[in-house]
Design an enzyme around this catalytic site. Sequence first.
Site, mmCIF file in Angstrom:
data_model
loop_
_atom_site.group_PDB
_atom_site.id
_atom_site.type_symbol
_atom_site.label_atom_id
_atom_site.label_comp_id
_atom_site.label_asym_id
_atom_site.label_seq_id
_atom_site.Cartn_x
_atom_site.Cartn_y
_atom_site.Cartn_z
ATOM 1 N N GLU A 1 64.262 -45.292 55.338
ATOM 2 C CA GLU A 1 63.948 -44.147 54.469
ATOM 3 C C GLU A 1 64.429 -42.883 55.176
ATOM 4 O OE1 GLU A 1 59.796 -43.679 53.274
ATOM 5 O OE2 GLU A 1 60.137 -41.528 53.003
ATOM 6 N N ARG B 1 64.963 -33.763 54.179
ATOM 7 C CA ARG B 1 64.263 -32.619 54.783
ATOM 8 C C ARG B 1 65.165 -31.740 55.624
ATOM 9 N NH1 ARG B 1 58.693 -35.513 56.864
ATOM 10 N NH2 ARG B 1 58.437 -36.695 54.957
ATOM 11 N N LYS C 1 53.383 -45.884 47.335
ATOM 12 C CA LYS C 1 53.195 -45.379 48.697
ATOM 13 C C LYS C 1 51.837 -44.681 48.739
ATOM 14 C CE LYS C 1 55.104 -41.515 51.367
ATOM 15 N NZ LYS C 1 56.249 -41.074 52.169
HETATM 16 C C1 3PG Z 1 56.181 -38.401 56.545
HETATM 17 O O1 3PG Z 1 56.305 -38.139 55.374
HETATM 18 O O2 3PG Z 1 56.480 -37.635 57.465
HETATM 19 C C2 3PG Z 1 55.695 -39.761 56.825
HETATM 20 O O3 3PG Z 1 54.509 -39.964 56.205
HETATM 21 C C3 3PG Z 1 55.631 -40.091 58.257
HETATM 22 O O4 3PG Z 1 54.422 -39.767 58.759
HETATM 23 P P1 3PG Z 1 54.169 -40.000 60.283
HETATM 24 O O5 3PG Z 1 55.054 -39.044 61.021
HETATM 25 O O6 3PG Z 1 52.715 -39.670 60.452
HETATM 26 O O7 3PG Z 1 54.490 -41.440 60.594
#
Ligand code: 3PG
Length: 207
Positions: free
Chosen positions: A40, A44, A128
């Site tokens: 994934e 961002r 999710k």
């Molecule tokens: C995110 O969207 O950043 C994910 O949920 C990952 O979260 P994490 O950094 O807590 O694993």
Amino acid sequence: MNTIELANYGPVIPVIVIQRLEDAVPLAQALVEGGVRVLEVTLRTPVALKSMEAIAKAVPEAIVGAGTVRSVADLQAVRDAGCQFAVSPGYTSEIGRACLEIGLPLLPGVATGSEVMTAHADGYHFLKFFPATAAGGIPMLKALAGPFPDIAFCPTGGITPETAPQFLALPNVKVCGGSWLTPQDAVDRKDWARIRELARAAGRLRA
Ligand code: 3PG
């Protein structure tokens, strides 16, 4: 592809933030070499779309999905970049229906019973659960199993290698997501061996 099939490839889907385009392919290669094929890549950073495109072209074993999809415009862009699925941090019917229309499998984010009901009404059964730890973690997933026995979850957000096995042991959890497979300091050092090892270790997490 139905998104539930993503769970067949291993217990953890890495949530990846790519800051430099040059890192995209070696990072994806390291994960694939470590046994993690479903990736994934979050929308961002300014290089996110180009990174998805580069991985989809150069690492054919990778099943590249787009994370942090928040609009219908994002959907079209990530599909054009070669993504095979999309992940959204929350759910809107606009996004859910657009994905069905363009045939892009969606793993939609939910955090409440109302959101589960909305996504389910639009045809989504694999969701999710985000942000997993902050939104109630394991007790919340156990509670959701009562009224929603037909819904499976991919909890993501705040999960660690230490807590992942407990999440994965729940009957309604098929796979979990997390960013710990691609720590920014390892990426900055181009320490692909470390990422390969983190991927291998993640593959052993299902109890
Ligand atoms: C995110 O969207 O950043 C994910 O949920 C990952 O979260 P994490 O950094 O807590 O694993």
